[in-house]
Scaffold this active site. Structure first.
Site, PDB file in Angstrom:
ATOM      1  N   CYS A 121      51.158  46.665  52.983  1.00  0.00           N
ATOM      2  CA  CYS A 121      50.288  47.688  53.583  1.00  0.00           C
ATOM      3  C   CYS A 121      51.060  48.328  54.736  1.00  0.00           C
ATOM      4  O   CYS A 121      51.436  47.646  55.691  1.00  0.00           O
ATOM      5  CB  CYS A 121      48.981  47.092  54.076  1.00  0.00           C
ATOM      6  SG  CYS A 121      48.025  48.272  55.064  1.00  0.00           S
ATOM      7  N   HIS A 144      42.869  44.088  58.418  1.00  0.00           N
ATOM      8  CA  HIS A 144      43.039  44.877  57.187  1.00  0.00           C
ATOM      9  C   HIS A 144      41.773  44.867  56.341  1.00  0.00           C
ATOM     10  O   HIS A 144      41.302  43.823  55.924  1.00  0.00           O
ATOM     11  CB  HIS A 144      44.195  44.319  56.342  1.00  0.00           C
ATOM     12  CG  HIS A 144      44.353  45.065  55.049  1.00  0.00           C
ATOM     13  ND1 HIS A 144      45.268  46.074  54.874  1.00  0.00           N
ATOM     14  CD2 HIS A 144      43.665  44.981  53.878  1.00  0.00           C
ATOM     15  CE1 HIS A 144      45.143  46.573  53.666  1.00  0.00           C
ATOM     16  NE2 HIS A 144      44.172  45.923  53.032  1.00  0.00           N
ATOM     17  N   ASP A 162      49.990  60.654  63.497  1.00  0.00           N
ATOM     18  CA  ASP A 162      50.222  60.799  62.067  1.00  0.00           C
ATOM     19  C   ASP A 162      51.621  61.384  61.856  1.00  0.00           C
ATOM     20  O   ASP A 162      52.045  62.294  62.562  1.00  0.00           O
ATOM     21  CB  ASP A 162      49.158  61.719  61.436  1.00  0.00           C
ATOM     22  CG  ASP A 162      49.136  61.602  59.925  1.00  0.00           C
ATOM     23  OD1 ASP A 162      48.126  61.106  59.387  1.00  0.00           O
ATOM     24  OD2 ASP A 162      50.122  62.014  59.270  1.00  0.00           O
ATOM     25  N   THR A 169      45.271  57.860  50.627  1.00  0.00           N
ATOM     26  CA  THR A 169      46.582  57.393  50.163  1.00  0.00           C
ATOM     27  C   THR A 169      46.952  56.037  50.746  1.00  0.00           C
ATOM     28  O   THR A 169      47.771  55.323  50.174  1.00  0.00           O
ATOM     29  CB  THR A 169      47.686  58.405  50.521  1.00  0.00           C
ATOM     30  OG1 THR A 169      47.676  58.611  51.938  1.00  0.00           O
ATOM     31  CG2 THR A 169      47.474  59.727  49.798  1.00  0.00           C
ATOM     32  N   ASN A 208      38.842  59.273  54.994  1.00  0.00           N
ATOM     33  CA  ASN A 208      38.941  59.473  53.548  1.00  0.00           C
ATOM     34  C   ASN A 208      38.667  58.152  52.844  1.00  0.00           C
ATOM     35  O   ASN A 208      39.208  57.116  53.217  1.00  0.00           O
ATOM     36  CB  ASN A 208      40.331  60.001  53.175  1.00  0.00           C
ATOM     37  CG  ASN A 208      40.543  61.425  53.646  1.00  0.00           C
ATOM     38  OD1 ASN A 208      39.612  62.228  53.638  1.00  0.00           O
ATOM     39  ND2 ASN A 208      41.754  61.740  54.073  1.00  0.00           N
ATOM     40  N   HIS A 229      41.083  59.536  60.929  1.00  0.00           N
ATOM     41  CA  HIS A 229      41.913  60.654  61.384  1.00  0.00           C
ATOM     42  C   HIS A 229      41.225  61.287  62.593  1.00  0.00           C
ATOM     43  O   HIS A 229      40.018  61.541  62.567  1.00  0.00           O
ATOM     44  CB  HIS A 229      42.022  61.727  60.299  1.00  0.00           C
ATOM     45  CG  HIS A 229      42.774  61.304  59.081  1.00  0.00           C
ATOM     46  ND1 HIS A 229      44.098  61.600  58.868  1.00  0.00           N
ATOM     47  CD2 HIS A 229      42.368  60.610  57.980  1.00  0.00           C
ATOM     48  CE1 HIS A 229      44.490  61.111  57.693  1.00  0.00           C
ATOM     49  NE2 HIS A 229      43.452  60.503  57.134  1.00  0.00           N
ATOM     50  N   HIS A 283      41.217  53.874  58.065  1.00  0.00           N
ATOM     51  CA  HIS A 283      41.750  54.621  59.202  1.00  0.00           C
ATOM     52  C   HIS A 283      40.890  55.841  59.469  1.00  0.00           C
ATOM     53  O   HIS A 283      40.346  56.449  58.553  1.00  0.00           O
ATOM     54  CB  HIS A 283      43.210  55.022  58.981  1.00  0.00           C
ATOM     55  CG  HIS A 283      43.468  55.731  57.688  1.00  0.00           C
ATOM     56  ND1 HIS A 283      43.533  55.066  56.480  1.00  0.00           N
ATOM     57  CD2 HIS A 283      43.642  57.033  57.411  1.00  0.00           C
ATOM     58  CE1 HIS A 283      43.768  55.935  55.515  1.00  0.00           C
ATOM     59  NE2 HIS A 283      43.829  57.142  56.038  1.00  0.00           N
ATOM     60  N   HIS A 343      44.094  51.093  53.950  1.00  0.00           N
ATOM     61  CA  HIS A 343      43.759  50.328  55.160  1.00  0.00           C
ATOM     62  C   HIS A 343      42.893  51.307  55.941  1.00  0.00           C
ATOM     63  O   HIS A 343      43.348  52.418  56.272  1.00  0.00           O
ATOM     64  CB  HIS A 343      45.041  49.959  55.910  1.00  0.00           C
ATOM     65  CG  HIS A 343      44.837  49.189  57.189  1.00  0.00           C
ATOM     66  ND1 HIS A 343      45.527  48.021  57.483  1.00  0.00           N
ATOM     67  CD2 HIS A 343      44.053  49.436  58.265  1.00  0.00           C
ATOM     68  CE1 HIS A 343      45.156  47.583  58.676  1.00  0.00           C
ATOM     69  NE2 HIS A 343      44.265  48.428  59.179  1.00  0.00           N
TER      70      HIS A 343
HETATM   71  P1  5GP Z   1      44.770  59.247  53.949  1.00  0.00           P
HETATM   72  O1  5GP Z   1      45.136  60.364  53.011  1.00  0.00           O
HETATM   73  O2  5GP Z   1      44.946  57.889  53.296  1.00  0.00           O
HETATM   74  O3  5GP Z   1      43.418  59.431  54.566  1.00  0.00           O
HETATM   75  O4  5GP Z   1      45.774  59.381  55.164  1.00  0.00           O
HETATM   76  C1  5GP Z   1      46.926  58.622  55.319  1.00  0.00           C
HETATM   77  C2  5GP Z   1      47.688  59.249  56.463  1.00  0.00           C
HETATM   78  O5  5GP Z   1      48.708  58.370  56.853  1.00  0.00           O
HETATM   79  C3  5GP Z   1      48.352  60.582  56.091  1.00  0.00           C
HETATM   80  O6  5GP Z   1      47.868  61.609  56.956  1.00  0.00           O
HETATM   81  C4  5GP Z   1      49.841  60.303  56.293  1.00  0.00           C
HETATM   82  O7  5GP Z   1      50.545  61.402  56.841  1.00  0.00           O
HETATM   83  C5  5GP Z   1      49.839  59.103  57.230  1.00  0.00           C
HETATM   84  N1  5GP Z   1      50.972  58.217  57.069  1.00  0.00           N
HETATM   85  C6  5GP Z   1      51.440  57.698  55.905  1.00  0.00           C
HETATM   86  N2  5GP Z   1      52.502  56.903  56.139  1.00  0.00           N
HETATM   87  C7  5GP Z   1      52.699  56.919  57.482  1.00  0.00           C
HETATM   88  C8  5GP Z   1      53.649  56.273  58.342  1.00  0.00           C
HETATM   89  O8  5GP Z   1      54.535  55.523  57.917  1.00  0.00           O
HETATM   90  N3  5GP Z   1      53.539  56.528  59.670  1.00  0.00           N
HETATM   91  C9  5GP Z   1      52.577  57.344  60.185  1.00  0.00           C
HETATM   92  N4  5GP Z   1      52.572  57.523  61.499  1.00  0.00           N
HETATM   93  N5  5GP Z   1      51.667  57.952  59.415  1.00  0.00           N
HETATM   94  C10 5GP Z   1      51.721  57.749  58.074  1.00  0.00           C
HETATM   95 ZN    ZN Z   2      46.620  46.916  56.173  1.00  0.00          ZN
END
Ligand code: 5GP
Ligand code: ZN
Length: 111
Positions: A4, A46, A30, A94, A86, A101, A99, A97
């Protein structure tokens, strides 16, 4: 949890631009911002989905939202901000875990 990316960030195994940390949550920038300010707030525990909330996690989520509100002015978000969680494929989640935004720093469109 193994494999993860956010657990690895929390553990310090992958670098991140941290803006706030306490025993329960981490807030970091991000890597691919879609707004002038785009932060991610993650619980250190997690779990992937809101459907996995239990009593303890509901309390954590409440404290987390309250913490975001109290931190907002120091994060450059005094004029307002948007929170997005999301959930699942349709929403384009994507990272599995949970999160939050945190978006702001400029007028945000709603589209
Ligand atoms: P989701 O689409 O799952 O809601 O958002 C995942 C977010 O995690 C995306 O906005 C993506 O840019 C961010 N993200 C993915 N990998 C990393 C990383 O290694 N470091 C940081 N800081 N953000 C990440
Ligand atoms: Zn996790």
């Amino acid at each position: 949890m193994e494999n993860c990316i956010f657990c690895k960030i929390i553990a310090g195994e992958i670098p991140s631009a941290k803006v706030y940390e306490d025993e329960e949550i981490l807030i970091f920038k991000d890597i691919a911002p879609i707004a002038k300010i785009h932060l991610l707030c993650v619980p250190k525990e997690h779990f992937a989905y809101l459907s996995e909330l239990n009593g303890t996690r509901e309390d954590l989520l409440g404290r987390t939202l309250s913490k975001i509100a109290s931190l907002a002015p120091t994060l450059g978000l005094a004029d307002g901000y948007r929170l997005v969680i999301n959930q699942g494929e349709t929403a384009g989640q994507t990272v599995h875990h949970l999160h939050i935004h945190i978006l702001g720093g400029e007028p945000l469109k709603w589209e």
